[in-house]
Design an enzyme around this catalytic site. Sequence first.
Site, PDB file in Angstrom:
ATOM      1  N   LYS A  86       0.849  -1.193   0.000  1.00 23.65           N
ATOM      2  CA  LYS A  86       0.000   0.000   0.000  1.00 23.65           C
ATOM      3  C   LYS A  86       0.884   1.242   0.000  1.00 23.65           C
ATOM      4  O   LYS A  86       1.811   1.359   0.806  1.00 23.65           O
ATOM      5  CB  LYS A  86      -0.913   0.004   1.235  1.00 23.65           C
ATOM      6  CG  LYS A  86      -1.945  -1.112   1.208  1.00 23.65           C
ATOM      7  CD  LYS A  86      -2.760  -1.169   2.484  1.00 23.65           C
ATOM      8  CE  LYS A  86      -3.677  -0.002   2.653  1.00 23.65           C
ATOM      9  NZ  LYS A  86      -4.564  -0.149   3.832  1.00 23.65           N
TER      10      LYS A  86
HETATM   11  O1  G3P Z   1      -8.144   0.517   4.961  1.00 19.76           O
HETATM   12  C1  G3P Z   1      -8.221   1.885   5.316  1.00 19.76           C
HETATM   13  C2  G3P Z   1      -9.024   2.026   6.515  1.00 19.76           C
HETATM   14  O2  G3P Z   1      -8.464   1.223   7.525  1.00 19.76           O
HETATM   15  C3  G3P Z   1      -9.282   3.392   7.054  1.00 19.76           C
HETATM   16  O3  G3P Z   1     -10.441   3.196   7.763  1.00 19.76           O
HETATM   17  O4  G3P Z   1     -12.075   3.445   9.541  1.00 19.76           O
HETATM   18  O5  G3P Z   1      -9.729   4.332   9.859  1.00 19.76           O
HETATM   19  O6  G3P Z   1     -11.303   5.444   8.284  1.00 19.76           O
HETATM   20  P1  G3P Z   1     -10.899   4.171   8.930  1.00 19.76           P
END
Ligand code: G3P
Length: 226
Positions: A86
């Site tokens: 990533k």
């Molecule tokens: O894969 C990206 C993700 O983990 C971000 O998610 O819930 O931290 O916005 P969040």
Amino acid sequence: MRLYIDSANIESIKMLNDYFPIAGVTTNPSILVKEEKPYLDTLKEIRAIIGTDKELFVQAIGDRAEEIVEEARFISQQISGNVIVKVPVTEEGIKAIKLLAAENIPTLATTVYTAFQALMAAMAGAKYVAPYVNRIDNLAGNGVKVVTEIAQLFKTYELGCEILAASFKNLQQVFEVCLAGAETVTVSPDIIEKMIAFPSTGTDVATFKQQWQDFYGEKATTLINT
Ligand code: G3P
């Protein structure tokens, strides 16, 4: 649609990989740090659970393209099987995606907030782009609309890059990005479990069983012992 687990929690991954149609696991720095142990140990444990065919996503930390490329080579050597690196969609990140594409190291462009970021990443050779649906919504944007736009651009320009929609707070957001054309989604364990939850399903199943046992007797718990 392919479904990924957005977590590094070993217990959750074991359970979900056992019960649900899981294509792989995505991690990021916050997710790995949350497990409070050496990150390589965590990644190797995840690999042992999901096997070598399923994709495991690991995010680079370096700021410069050259550092990201070094990290990508390192992680591809350390972790067996299908690893996707990533890379954030910064200028350095886009350069790194280009360099890694030339080395045949697959990448996912992450922290995507706009359709143009996704387009640049795809043109640079990313295998996936990850629009951050809920984080876009939190900025008074529209995460599902961004996913729709990315899908449209990839179709128009015939780009092979896939959308791996990420950052969800609820199941409705996941459902809407599926309708919007996201080929894949990565979802936290609590939301994955909600994908099949519906109270009537449980009560229907209990009623069927009760009717069966009322007629055939309490010991008739399966077709085999009936
Ligand atoms: O894969 C990206 C993700 O983990 C971000 O998610 O819930 O931290 O916005 P969040």
